[in-house]
Motif scaffolding. Structure first.
Motif, PDB file in Angstrom:
ATOM      1  N   ARG A  34       7.951   7.928   4.086  1.00  0.00           N
ATOM      2  CA  ARG A  34       8.628   8.962   3.094  1.00  0.00           C
ATOM      3  C   ARG A  34       8.752   8.159   1.499  1.00  0.00           C
ATOM      4  NH1 ARG A  34      12.845   9.163   7.157  1.00  0.00           N
ATOM      5  NH2 ARG A  34      12.986  11.107   8.224  1.00  0.00           N
ATOM      6  N   ASP A  35       8.920   6.850   1.513  1.00  0.00           N
ATOM      7  CA  ASP A  35       9.267   6.172   0.398  1.00  0.00           C
ATOM      8  C   ASP A  35       8.016   5.743  -0.182  1.00  0.00           C
ATOM      9  OD1 ASP A  35      12.010   6.210   0.942  1.00  0.00           O
ATOM     10  OD2 ASP A  35      11.709   4.093   1.721  1.00  0.00           O
ATOM     11  N   THR A  36       6.737   5.273   0.361  1.00  0.00           N
ATOM     12  CA  THR A  36       5.772   4.686   0.075  1.00  0.00           C
ATOM     13  C   THR A  36       4.535   5.396   0.025  1.00  0.00           C
ATOM     14  OG1 THR A  36       5.135   3.620   1.750  1.00  0.00           O
ATOM     15  CG2 THR A  36       6.698   2.530   0.217  1.00  0.00           C
ATOM     16  N   SER A  37       4.565   6.406   1.031  1.00  0.00           N
ATOM     17  CA  SER A  37       3.195   7.217   1.625  1.00  0.00           C
ATOM     18  C   SER A  37       2.246   6.086   2.207  1.00  0.00           C
ATOM     19  CB  SER A  37       2.373   7.957   0.206  1.00  0.00           C
ATOM     20  OG  SER A  37       3.498   8.877  -0.091  1.00  0.00           O
ATOM     21  N   CYS A  38       2.490   4.801   2.408  1.00  0.00           N
ATOM     22  CA  CYS A  38       1.686   3.811   2.836  1.00  0.00           C
ATOM     23  C   CYS A  38       2.133   3.182   4.106  1.00  0.00           C
ATOM     24  CB  CYS A  38       1.210   2.810   1.899  1.00  0.00           C
ATOM     25  SG  CYS A  38      -0.123   3.357   0.816  1.00  0.00           S
ATOM     26  N   LEU A  39       1.525   2.421   4.615  1.00  0.00           N
ATOM     27  CA  LEU A  39       2.149   1.773   5.741  1.00  0.00           C
ATOM     28  C   LEU A  39       1.207   0.636   6.235  1.00  0.00           C
ATOM     29  CD1 LEU A  39       4.389   1.738   8.245  1.00  0.00           C
ATOM     30  CD2 LEU A  39       2.714   3.128   9.408  1.00  0.00           C
ATOM     31  N   VAL A  40       1.570  -0.709   6.493  1.00  0.00           N
ATOM     32  CA  VAL A  40       0.733  -1.608   6.958  1.00  0.00           C
ATOM     33  C   VAL A  40       1.123  -1.822   8.437  1.00  0.00           C
ATOM     34  CG1 VAL A  40       0.172  -4.083   6.834  1.00  0.00           C
ATOM     35  CG2 VAL A  40       0.434  -2.697   4.724  1.00  0.00           C
ATOM     36  N   ILE A  41       0.048  -1.913   9.353  1.00  0.00           N
ATOM     37  CA  ILE A  41       0.299  -2.320  10.823  1.00  0.00           C
ATOM     38  C   ILE A  41      -0.379  -3.282  11.285  1.00  0.00           C
ATOM     39  CG2 ILE A  41       1.029   0.345  11.077  1.00  0.00           C
ATOM     40  CD1 ILE A  41      -1.750   0.455  12.604  1.00  0.00           C
ATOM     41  N   ARG A  42       0.296  -3.855  12.417  1.00  0.00           N
ATOM     42  CA  ARG A  42      -0.409  -4.688  13.361  1.00  0.00           C
ATOM     43  C   ARG A  42      -0.531  -4.301  14.548  1.00  0.00           C
ATOM     44  NH1 ARG A  42       1.779  -9.107  11.754  1.00  0.00           N
ATOM     45  NH2 ARG A  42       0.417 -10.328  10.411  1.00  0.00           N
ATOM     46  N   ASP A  43      -1.877  -4.103  15.121  1.00  0.00           N
ATOM     47  CA  ASP A  43      -2.097  -3.639  16.142  1.00  0.00           C
ATOM     48  C   ASP A  43      -2.800  -4.494  17.289  1.00  0.00           C
ATOM     49  OD1 ASP A  43      -3.274  -1.893  18.489  1.00  0.00           O
ATOM     50  OD2 ASP A  43      -3.667  -0.002  17.492  1.00  0.00           O
ATOM     51  N   CYS A 248      -4.392  -7.079  10.010  1.00  0.00           N
ATOM     52  CA  CYS A 248      -3.449  -5.844   9.784  1.00  0.00           C
ATOM     53  C   CYS A 248      -4.418  -4.631   9.284  1.00  0.00           C
ATOM     54  CB  CYS A 248      -2.604  -5.983   8.788  1.00  0.00           C
ATOM     55  SG  CYS A 248      -1.057  -7.313   9.528  1.00  0.00           S
ATOM     56  N   LEU A 249      -3.828  -3.583   9.440  1.00  0.00           N
ATOM     57  CA  LEU A 249      -4.512  -2.460   9.048  1.00  0.00           C
ATOM     58  C   LEU A 249      -3.542  -1.373   7.941  1.00  0.00           C
ATOM     59  CD1 LEU A 249      -5.548  -1.173  12.374  1.00  0.00           C
ATOM     60  CD2 LEU A 249      -6.951  -2.141  10.883  1.00  0.00           C
ATOM     61  N   LEU A 250      -4.211  -0.623   6.936  1.00  0.00           N
ATOM     62  CA  LEU A 250      -3.413   0.109   5.975  1.00  0.00           C
ATOM     63  C   LEU A 250      -3.532   1.317   6.531  1.00  0.00           C
ATOM     64  CD1 LEU A 250      -2.207   0.358   3.347  1.00  0.00           C
ATOM     65  CD2 LEU A 250      -4.465   0.360   2.349  1.00  0.00           C
ATOM     66  N   ILE A 251      -2.367   2.177   6.302  1.00  0.00           N
ATOM     67  CA  ILE A 251      -2.605   3.588   6.690  1.00  0.00           C
ATOM     68  C   ILE A 251      -1.819   4.283   5.497  1.00  0.00           C
ATOM     69  CG2 ILE A 251      -1.273   5.246   8.012  1.00  0.00           C
ATOM     70  CD1 ILE A 251      -1.697   3.589  10.375  1.00  0.00           C
ATOM     71  N   GLN A 252      -2.625   5.411   5.037  1.00  0.00           N
ATOM     72  CA  GLN A 252      -2.224   6.338   3.850  1.00  0.00           C
ATOM     73  C   GLN A 252      -1.887   7.859   4.453  1.00  0.00           C
ATOM     74  OE1 GLN A 252      -5.484   4.575   1.712  1.00  0.00           O
ATOM     75  NE2 GLN A 252      -4.079   4.770  -0.089  1.00  0.00           N
ATOM     76  N   GLY A 263       6.348  18.276   2.478  1.00  0.00           N
ATOM     77  CA  GLY A 263       6.558  17.603   1.468  1.00  0.00           C
ATOM     78  C   GLY A 263       7.484  16.198   1.828  1.00  0.00           C
ATOM     79  N   GLU A 264       7.994  16.102   3.118  1.00  0.00           N
ATOM     80  CA  GLU A 264       8.971  15.140   3.307  1.00  0.00           C
ATOM     81  C   GLU A 264       8.262  13.937   3.435  1.00  0.00           C
ATOM     82  OE1 GLU A 264      12.670  13.443   5.279  1.00  0.00           O
ATOM     83  OE2 GLU A 264      12.018  15.477   4.214  1.00  0.00           O
ATOM     84  N   ILE A 265       6.878  13.654   3.926  1.00  0.00           N
ATOM     85  CA  ILE A 265       6.156  12.577   3.595  1.00  0.00           C
ATOM     86  C   ILE A 265       5.080  13.340   2.706  1.00  0.00           C
ATOM     87  CG2 ILE A 265       4.403  11.503   4.554  1.00  0.00           C
ATOM     88  CD1 ILE A 265       5.916  11.266   7.033  1.00  0.00           C
ATOM     89  N   ALA A 266       4.727  12.582   1.439  1.00  0.00           N
ATOM     90  CA  ALA A 266       3.855  13.123   0.446  1.00  0.00           C
ATOM     91  C   ALA A 266       2.561  12.437   0.442  1.00  0.00           C
ATOM     92  CB  ALA A 266       4.452  12.938  -0.876  1.00  0.00           C
ATOM     93  N   ALA A 267       1.558  13.062   0.292  1.00  0.00           N
ATOM     94  CA  ALA A 267       0.204  12.470   0.102  1.00  0.00           C
ATOM     95  C   ALA A 267       0.381  11.318  -1.016  1.00  0.00           C
ATOM     96  CB  ALA A 267      -0.789  13.530  -0.349  1.00  0.00           C
ATOM     97  N   GLY A 268      -0.258  10.256  -0.588  1.00  0.00           N
ATOM     98  CA  GLY A 268      -0.179   8.999  -1.498  1.00  0.00           C
ATOM     99  C   GLY A 268      -1.358   8.985  -2.445  1.00  0.00           C
ATOM    100  N   PHE A 269      -0.966   8.632  -3.792  1.00  0.00           N
ATOM    101  CA  PHE A 269      -1.929   8.573  -4.763  1.00  0.00           C
ATOM    102  C   PHE A 269      -2.456   7.338  -4.960  1.00  0.00           C
ATOM    103  CE2 PHE A 269      -0.490  12.854  -6.051  1.00  0.00           C
ATOM    104  CZ  PHE A 269      -1.744  13.231  -6.753  1.00  0.00           C
TER     105      PHE A 269
END
Length: 346
Positions: A34-43, A248-252, A263-269
């Motif tokens: 919601r806040d960033t449209s991005c996420l870093v994960i460790r799988d 780690c992996l980046l998700i957008q 629009g609760e989660i927006a496509a990140g620019f």
């Protein structure tokens, strides 16, 4: 990298979905998107070695002579399989949004088509019946790479594995049934889509490789690149460089996620440019005799082409229905492809 993008480890959820830690992680993932449209994960299922093996092969592919790569180009399929040459994809016009960005969060203004190559490789099951055959066609396999199918499928399936886990966690974090997003991803035209940017030729400071844009799909996932240069914009307009930790992996979030959540989660620019850090990395790679192709180990996950794309559950109301009208996902993709010059005008 901003503290908002500190890695979320998927281990707890994979081990016990009902634990308090898992529930907290689901809420954190949803809130971060919601806040960033991005996420870093460790799988724990995905190792840095897998990412490295994939990038090694793609560097060799992009280092081939132009005439060899052009054999893999298929504009008749909207470039949705095989190679897309540099200076074909044009960033969609977001000049109005760019004009509203305030110092120090400005974007580089795109000037024509991007000087990057891309390779599209379909991952996962295809629908037995579809209105959008060009989005679900058979793969293109470069002749010089006998290991191609194995390496591409290995990395692509690992990426989709992570995407499906995150999709389930986001649904839980948004108080939706856990299978909400998993169901719409079934038989989607998921694309392993590594880009190749020739830093040996295009290396001047602030050179744009991917102009200011959002992704048209559901969720995008990347392994760590060997060259920096990716910048994102938070929901509040803050621009930040993305530095993905090793392993780690980046998700957008893409436009389809925005559509489904009203629009609760927006496509990140985001944009990819030659930054000071990129120049330093180029100098190190050149001194070590390493490849100067910047490869992004990217996968675009997509909602199934024949699925009706519209806000779901509690996100559907009069306002969101007007902003995000119901349409087949394949039509949404085709329209976006026309806007970035990968599909011919109707």
């Amino acid at each position: 990298m901003t503290d908002q993008l500190s890695p979320v480890d998927l281990s707890s959820f994979l081990n016990d979905k009902e634990s308090q830690q898992s529930k907290d992680d689901c809420r954190r993932i949803a809130q971060t998107l919601r806040d960033t449209s991005c996420l870093v994960i460790r799988d724990p299922r995905v190792s840095e070695i897998e990412n490295s093996n994939f990038i090694d092969m793609m560097e060799k592919y992009y280092e081939q002579p132009l005439e060899e790569k052009m054999k893999d180009v298929h504009p008749e399929l909207h470039y949705q399989l095989g190679a897309t040459p540099e200076f074909v994809e044009v960033p969609r016009d977001h000049q109005e949004k760019i004009n509203n960005l305030i110092h120090p969060n400005e974007a580089q203004v795109p000037k024509g088509a991007d000087p990057k190559w891309r390779y599209f490789w379909r991952i996962g099951e295809r629908p037995t019946k579809t209105q959008f055959q060009e989005l679900n066609s058979e793969p293109v396999i470069p002749k010089a790479f006998p290991q191609w199918t194995e390496v591409m499928n290995r990395w692509g399936n690992l990426m989709m594995q992570s995407i499906r886990t995150v999709a389930e966690m986001v649904a839980i974090g948004l108080d939706l049934p856990s299978n909400t997003f998993l169901d719409v991803l079934n038989c989607g035209p998921h694309l392993l889509a590594p880009t190749g940017s020739d830093l040996g030729r295009y290396n001047e400071l602030k050179r744009i490789f991917a102009g200011y844009h959002y992704d048209l799909n559901f969720l995008t996932i990347h392994g760590k690149s060997r060259f920096p240069g990716l910048f994102i914009w938070m929901r509040d307009g803050t621009r930040a460089p993305v530095k993905v930790p090793d392993g780690c992996l980046l998700i957008q979030a893409g436009k389809q996620m925005e559509w489904l959540t009203g629009g609760e989660i927006a496509a990140g620019f985001h944009e990819v440019i030659v930054s000071d850090e990129t120049v330093a990395a180029i100098e190190r790679a050149r001194a070590a005799g390493k490849s100067l192709w910047r490869v992004s180990s990217t996968l675009f996950s997509n909602v199934a082409s024949d699925h009706l794309l519209e806000p779901i559950g509690r996100f559907k109301n009069a306002a969101t229905a007007q902003r995000y009208p119901s349409l087949l996902t394949g039509h949404q993709v085709e329209e976006e492809l026309r806007m970035i010059k990968l599909a011919a005008p109707q």
